[in-house]
Design a protein around this motif. Structure first.
Motif, short mmCIF file in Angstrom:
data_model
loop_
_atom_site.label_atom_id
_atom_site.label_comp_id
_atom_site.label_asym_id
_atom_site.label_seq_id
_atom_site.Cartn_x
_atom_site.Cartn_y
_atom_site.Cartn_z
N HIS A 288 0.82 -1.21 0.00
CA HIS A 288 0.00 0.00 0.00
C HIS A 288 0.86 1.27 0.00
O HIS A 288 0.32 2.38 0.03
N PHE A 289 2.17 1.10 -0.03
CA PHE A 289 3.07 2.24 -0.02
C PHE A 289 2.90 3.06 -1.30
O PHE A 289 2.88 2.53 -2.40
N GLU A 290 2.76 4.38 -1.13
CA GLU A 290 2.64 5.30 -2.26
C GLU A 290 3.74 6.36 -2.13
O GLU A 290 3.62 7.27 -1.32
N PRO A 291 4.81 6.24 -2.92
CA PRO A 291 5.95 7.16 -2.76
C PRO A 291 5.57 8.62 -2.91
O PRO A 291 6.13 9.49 -2.22
N ALA A 292 4.62 8.91 -3.81
CA ALA A 292 4.24 10.32 -4.01
C ALA A 292 3.61 10.88 -2.74
O ALA A 292 3.93 12.01 -2.32
N VAL A 293 2.72 10.10 -2.10
CA VAL A 293 2.10 10.54 -0.85
C VAL A 293 3.15 10.67 0.24
O VAL A 293 3.15 11.64 1.02
N PHE A 294 4.07 9.71 0.30
CA PHE A 294 5.11 9.72 1.34
C PHE A 294 6.00 10.96 1.21
O PHE A 294 6.26 11.66 2.19
N VAL A 295 6.47 11.24 -0.01
CA VAL A 295 7.36 12.38 -0.23
C VAL A 295 6.64 13.70 0.05
O VAL A 295 7.19 14.60 0.68
N ASP A 296 5.41 13.80 -0.42
CA ASP A 296 4.65 15.04 -0.22
C ASP A 296 4.30 15.28 1.24
O ASP A 296 3.97 16.41 1.62
N SER A 297 4.36 14.23 2.06
CA SER A 297 3.91 14.33 3.45
C SER A 297 5.04 14.13 4.44
O SER A 297 4.80 13.78 5.60
N LEU A 298 6.28 14.34 4.03
CA LEU A 298 7.41 14.11 4.93
C LEU A 298 7.33 14.95 6.20
O LEU A 298 7.64 14.47 7.29
N GLY A 299 6.89 16.19 6.07
CA GLY A 299 6.75 17.05 7.25
C GLY A 299 5.71 16.51 8.20
O GLY A 299 5.92 16.49 9.43
N PHE A 300 4.59 16.07 7.66
CA PHE A 300 3.51 15.50 8.47
C PHE A 300 3.98 14.24 9.16
O PHE A 300 3.73 14.03 10.37
N ILE A 301 4.68 13.37 8.43
CA ILE A 301 5.18 12.11 8.99
C ILE A 301 6.20 12.37 10.09
O ILE A 301 6.19 11.71 11.14
N ALA A 302 7.08 13.34 9.86
CA ALA A 302 8.07 13.70 10.89
C ALA A 302 7.38 14.24 12.14
O ALA A 302 7.78 13.93 13.27
N ALA A 303 6.33 15.03 11.94
CA ALA A 303 5.58 15.57 13.08
C ALA A 303 4.95 14.44 13.89
O ALA A 303 4.93 14.48 15.13
N TYR A 304 4.41 13.43 13.20
CA TYR A 304 3.83 12.28 13.89
C TYR A 304 4.89 11.56 14.72
O TYR A 304 4.66 11.23 15.90
N ALA A 305 6.06 11.31 14.13
CA ALA A 305 7.13 10.58 14.83
C ALA A 305 7.57 11.32 16.09
O ALA A 305 7.69 10.73 17.17
N VAL A 306 7.80 12.62 15.97
CA VAL A 306 8.25 13.41 17.12
C VAL A 306 7.16 13.48 18.19
O VAL A 306 7.42 13.32 19.39
N ALA A 307 5.92 13.71 17.75
CA ALA A 307 4.81 13.82 18.71
C ALA A 307 4.59 12.50 19.44
O ALA A 307 4.29 12.49 20.65
N ARG A 308 4.76 11.37 18.75
CA ARG A 308 4.58 10.07 19.41
C ARG A 308 5.65 9.86 20.48
O ARG A 308 5.34 9.38 21.58
N VAL A 309 6.89 10.21 20.18
CA VAL A 309 7.96 10.07 21.17
C VAL A 309 7.68 10.95 22.39
O VAL A 309 7.75 10.49 23.54
N VAL A 310 7.33 12.21 22.14
CA VAL A 310 7.05 13.14 23.24
C VAL A 310 5.86 12.65 24.07
O VAL A 310 5.90 12.65 25.32
N GLY A 311 4.80 12.24 23.39
CA GLY A 311 3.60 11.78 24.10
C GLY A 311 3.86 10.57 24.97
O GLY A 311 3.41 10.49 26.12
N LYS A 312 4.60 9.60 24.43
CA LYS A 312 4.89 8.38 25.19
C LYS A 312 5.79 8.67 26.39
O LYS A 312 5.53 8.20 27.51
#
Length: 395
Positions: A288-312
């Motif tokens: 289900h990986f879509e490289p176009a979606v992944f590249v266009d959303s790198l900022g969003f994905i990075a925000a998720y990763a950082v927020a998950r670490v902080v939240g946990k």
């Protein structure tokens, strides 16, 4: 029906996934991360386009069956007696890290999505926040076994990991209902989906447990258990209940009917096919990986990763502080709760087809796929540092 091209794709996924996963494990890379990468290689933008046109129609069926089996095994690992004896540190850590991850990820992605002009930013953030609460047990258990760690931090960590998958499924179910609308109908839907799943899973667990006493032939156990899981998934979908929660209760309740000495004999067939389930689920998820979606959303994905670490980390600290847990738990527990894998990927796949999230589905799936690889590579190292630093590793 699975066509020739579909069989080719499935066969390649399983064969290549096994080989690459075995090679990856030998160099210290988690097999799960390798499975996802193999699936991504066979996604439509890459090798998949030469084998089959679009996602195969059997993909959702296999994914739901695999998820049902995973939920059943999670339920089978829990014990009522053990749950009643939980210490304050485990309870505080579980609730703290779950609420922390849910709150921080939801608010962060809601704000990020709103500023970026994304559609349904609150619903997307809420669903990803619920998914972020899950912790993958496999990586944690592997580190504990490898370094033979023992002590209060290790035992608390095991307790939190065992419980938070169950809590994450409940939070995810509520998040999906909330994403689909608002008002009285929303509350009734949540009550029905969760309450009905608990009732159905418990009832089927009683039947499976009663019948399990009467099956002595070991070669008949796997068909009975597998058939029960598939029936539970099918009935849950038919009744608009949570299939994951239904299967978790199926595993939890059925286990209580067995003599303790027979329990492992009855559940052993599922352990024999556990790796096949993981291989199928994670490679299919990778397609289900879509490289176009992944590249266009790198900022969003990075925000998720950082927020998950902080939240946990912050959530675990708050939860253990409130219950006045020892300092070693307050300062270290959250850093050992970062692995993300099976349950998170499964929930993302469920969310991608949920009402109200059709447009956000690719973003949700690619966010979880990308960060799963990151967390599965980095989180075990952090877990090792935390447990060894706490002085609980065997010297």
């Amino acid at each position: 029906m699975i066509g020739g091209s579909g069989l080719t794709l499935l066969g390649l996924l399983l064969a290549v996934g096994f080989v690459v996963g075995h090679m990856a494990e030998r160099i210290g890379v988690p097999r799960i991360a390798a499975y996802v990468l193999v699936g991504a290689a066979f996604s439509q933008p890459f090798l998949g386009q030469f084998i089959i046109d679009g996602q195969p129609e059997w993909d959702p069926v296999l994914v739901q069956a695999a998820l049902g089996a995973v939920a059943f095994m999670i339920g089978g690992e829990l014990e009522w007696g053990w749950l009643r004896r939980l210490g304050g540190g485990i309870a505080g850590g579980t609730l703290g890290q779950s609420v922390g991850a849910l709150a921080v990820v939801t608010v962060t992605l809601w704000a990020y999505g709103s500023m970026a002009g994304a559609q349904s930013p609150l619903a997307t953030g809420l669903v990803l926040g619920a998914i972020a609460t899950a912790t993958a047990p496999a990586a944690t258990l592997a580190v504990i076994e490898e370094y033979q760690t023992r002590g209060p931090l290790t035992m608390t960590l095991l307790g939190v990991v065992a419980l938070d998958d169950m809590l994450s499924i409940i939070l995810f179910t509520l998040a999906l209902v909330a994403a689909g609308g608002a008002g009285e109908h929303q509350l009734l839907s949540a009550f029905w989906e969760i309450g009905g799943a608990i009732a159905l899973g418990s009832a089927m667990g009683c039947l499976l447990g009663w019948f399990g006493w009467r099956v002595e032939q070991e070669d008949l156990r796997l068909p009975v258990v597998a058939g029960s899981i598939l029936l539970a998934v099918g009935l849950a979908n038919l009744l608009h209940l949570s299939p994951l929660l239904t299967c978790m209760l199926l595993g939890l309740v059925s286990k209580e009917f067995f003599d303790p000495q027979k329990t492992q004999q009855w559940l052993r067939p599922m352990t024999h096919i556990q790796e096949l389930i993981f291989l199928t689920l994670f490679t299919l998820a990778g397609t289900h990986f879509e490289p176009a979606v992944f590249v266009d959303s790198l900022g969003f994905i990075a925000a998720y990763a950082v927020a998950r670490v902080v939240g946990k980390v912050v959530g675990a600290w708050l939860g253990t502080t409130i219950v006045k847990a020892p300092a070693v738990l307050r300062h270290r527990l959250g850093f050992a709760l970062l692995p993300q894998a099976g349950v998170s990927i499964g929930l993302a796949l469920v969310a991608s087809g949920a009402p109200g999230l059709e447009q956000a589905g690719p973003l949700i799936v690619n966010t979880i796929l990308g960060t799963t690889i990151l967390f599965e590579l980095v989180a075990p190292i952090l877990t090792k540092i935390v447990l060894v630093g706490a002085g609980e590793a065997k010297q």
